[in-house]
Write a protein that holds these residues in place. Structure first.
Motif, short mmCIF file in Angstrom:
data_model
loop_
_atom_site.label_atom_id
_atom_site.label_comp_id
_atom_site.label_asym_id
_atom_site.label_seq_id
_atom_site.Cartn_x
_atom_site.Cartn_y
_atom_site.Cartn_z
N UNK A 224 49.18 -49.14 31.90
CA UNK A 224 48.64 -47.94 32.55
C UNK A 224 49.56 -46.74 32.32
N UNK A 225 50.86 -46.95 32.46
CA UNK A 225 51.80 -45.85 32.22
C UNK A 225 51.71 -45.36 30.78
N UNK A 226 51.54 -46.29 29.84
CA UNK A 226 51.43 -45.89 28.44
C UNK A 226 50.16 -45.07 28.20
N UNK A 227 49.04 -45.46 28.84
CA UNK A 227 47.80 -44.69 28.70
C UNK A 227 47.97 -43.29 29.27
N UNK A 228 48.56 -43.18 30.45
CA UNK A 228 48.77 -41.87 31.06
C UNK A 228 49.65 -41.00 30.16
N UNK A 229 50.71 -41.59 29.63
CA UNK A 229 51.61 -40.84 28.75
C UNK A 229 50.90 -40.38 27.49
N UNK A 230 50.13 -41.28 26.85
CA UNK A 230 49.45 -40.93 25.61
C UNK A 230 48.38 -39.86 25.85
N UNK A 231 47.67 -39.92 26.97
CA UNK A 231 46.67 -38.90 27.27
C UNK A 231 47.35 -37.54 27.46
N UNK A 232 48.47 -37.53 28.18
CA UNK A 232 49.22 -36.27 28.35
C UNK A 232 49.73 -35.76 27.01
N UNK A 233 50.22 -36.65 26.18
CA UNK A 233 50.76 -36.26 24.87
C UNK A 233 49.66 -35.68 23.98
N UNK A 234 48.50 -36.36 23.93
CA UNK A 234 47.40 -35.87 23.10
C UNK A 234 46.86 -34.54 23.63
N UNK A 235 46.80 -34.39 24.96
CA UNK A 235 46.31 -33.15 25.55
C UNK A 235 47.24 -31.98 25.21
N UNK A 236 48.54 -32.21 25.30
CA UNK A 236 49.50 -31.16 24.97
C UNK A 236 49.46 -30.84 23.47
N UNK A 237 49.28 -31.86 22.65
CA UNK A 237 49.17 -31.62 21.21
C UNK A 237 47.95 -30.77 20.89
N UNK A 238 46.81 -31.07 21.51
CA UNK A 238 45.60 -30.26 21.29
C UNK A 238 45.81 -28.83 21.77
N UNK A 239 46.47 -28.68 22.93
CA UNK A 239 46.71 -27.34 23.45
C UNK A 239 47.60 -26.53 22.51
N UNK A 240 48.62 -27.19 21.94
CA UNK A 240 49.54 -26.49 21.06
C UNK A 240 48.90 -26.14 19.72
N UNK A 241 48.01 -27.01 19.23
CA UNK A 241 47.46 -26.81 17.89
C UNK A 241 46.18 -25.99 17.87
N UNK A 242 45.33 -26.16 18.87
CA UNK A 242 43.97 -25.63 18.75
C UNK A 242 43.59 -24.59 19.81
N UNK A 243 44.24 -24.59 20.96
CA UNK A 243 43.72 -23.78 22.07
C UNK A 243 44.23 -22.34 22.07
N UNK A 244 45.34 -22.08 21.41
CA UNK A 244 45.94 -20.76 21.50
C UNK A 244 46.48 -20.46 22.88
N UNK A 245 46.84 -21.50 23.63
CA UNK A 245 47.30 -21.33 25.01
C UNK A 245 48.73 -20.78 25.04
N UNK A 246 48.99 -20.01 26.10
CA UNK A 246 50.34 -19.52 26.36
C UNK A 246 51.04 -20.31 27.45
#
Length: 316
Positions: A224-246
């Motif tokens: 469960x901890x690994x799933x939570x970590x991977x979801x957070x990691x993938x979400x941050x990766x998408x935000x950094x690459x595609x969202x143009x978020x500040x």
């Protein structure tokens, strides 16, 4: 009663009644047909058609609902199953469809679990090779460059220092990639520390990441901890690459529904774009631990990824 026999008996009753009226009653058909006779025949035909339409409408209605369910079913987004009405053949069909979906979901979960386990093992192996082989080789190159630079003339020494800095930056990048492939801090220090380290890793000049983590969270198993970590990691990766978020906010807290992870950015949002492999992978991971994943617009703007992991502590 099966639908076939209901339709058959309805038509048999109507035809039997019509035959009885023609044989025993005063009803006759003249040549040419009289107006009253035509009215009786048309009325009888209309009654039979209406009765058939009513029976077929309500008898075949569940098939339409089943067809809509079959057209919209998504194994990555389990939803309510169609209800089997009565005990006829349509009920058997709906029950068989629900059983088939159950088997498909179970088989997909099992195959996804094997695939994700193999993926994690491969990530572990690549991270180990990056650290042990390439990392050590670059470290040896740095030491050799330092020894040569100490003995080189001044003009060459300056160039060697530049090469040293480039090699050191490459070594740092390889170590960063290895940490992303295999989050050793997750195994050593736990989920809270690994999420804090992850937010620090993604914080830079173009995007700031803030974390809000409850101090008292129920214990979670390693998967469960690994799933939570991977979801957070993938979400941050998408935000950094595609969202143009500040700015991005990562929140991990205990709610009545369970442990909730939320990653919310202020980017331009998804705007109905089709989900890519990253989000599909997050959904598969969430299904493995029985968690609920939603991806949608954030408050005001941007995108929010929310993962809810049910725990028996959630209701306290």
């Amino acid at each position: 009663m099966p639908l076939f026999w209901r339709i058959f008996l309805l038509n048999a009753v109507v035809l039997l009644a019509a035959t009885t009226l023609l044989l025993l009653g005063p009803v006759t058909v003249s040549t040419p047909v009289l107006l009253t006779e035509a009215v009786i025949l048309v009325s009888g035909l209309a009654v039979m058609l209406i009765a058939n339409a009513f029976l077929l409408r309500f008898g075949l209605g569940p098939l339409g609902r089943l067809a809509r369910s079959m057209a919209t079913v998504d194994l990555l987004r389990p939803g309510p199953r169609p209800v089997a009405p009565g005990h006829g053949e349509i009920a058997e069909l709906v029950t068989a469809f629900n059983a088939m979906i159950g088997r498909l979901e179970a088989e997909r979960a099992a195959s996804s679990g094997r695939a994700l386990s193999a993926q994690e093992a491969e990530r572990h192996r690549i991270a180990q090779e990056l650290h042990d082989e390439i990392g050590q080789s670059l470290t040896a190159v740095l030491l050799d460059l330092k020894r040569v630079a100490d003995q080189a003339p001044a003009p060459v020494r300056e160039q060697l220092h530049d090469v040293q800095e480039t090699t050191r930056a490459s070594l740092d990048e390889i170590r960063r990639i290895a940490r992303r492939l295999r989050p050793g801090v997750l195994e050593e220090l736990g989920l809270t520390s690994s999420l804090k380290a992850l937010t620090s890793e993604f914080t830079g000049p173009s995007m700031s990441v803030r974390h809000h983590i409850d101090a008292h969270l129920p214990p979670l198993d390693h998967d469960t901890e690994l799933v939570v970590y991977r979801v957070a990691q993938e979400s941050l990766t998408n935000a950094a690459r595609h969202s143009g978020a500040r700015a991005v906010d990562v929140t991990l807290k205990l709610t009545p529904a369970g442990v909730e992870l939320s990653v919310r950015d202020d980017g331009h949002g998804i705007h109905g774009a089709p989900e890519g492999a990253g989000i599909s992978g997050m959904r598969e991971r969430a299904l493995l631990i029985g968690a609920d994943l939603t991806v949608g617009p954030g408050i005001g703007s941007g995108t929010e990824v929310r993962l809810v992991v049910p725990t028996h502590h959630g209701s306290h």
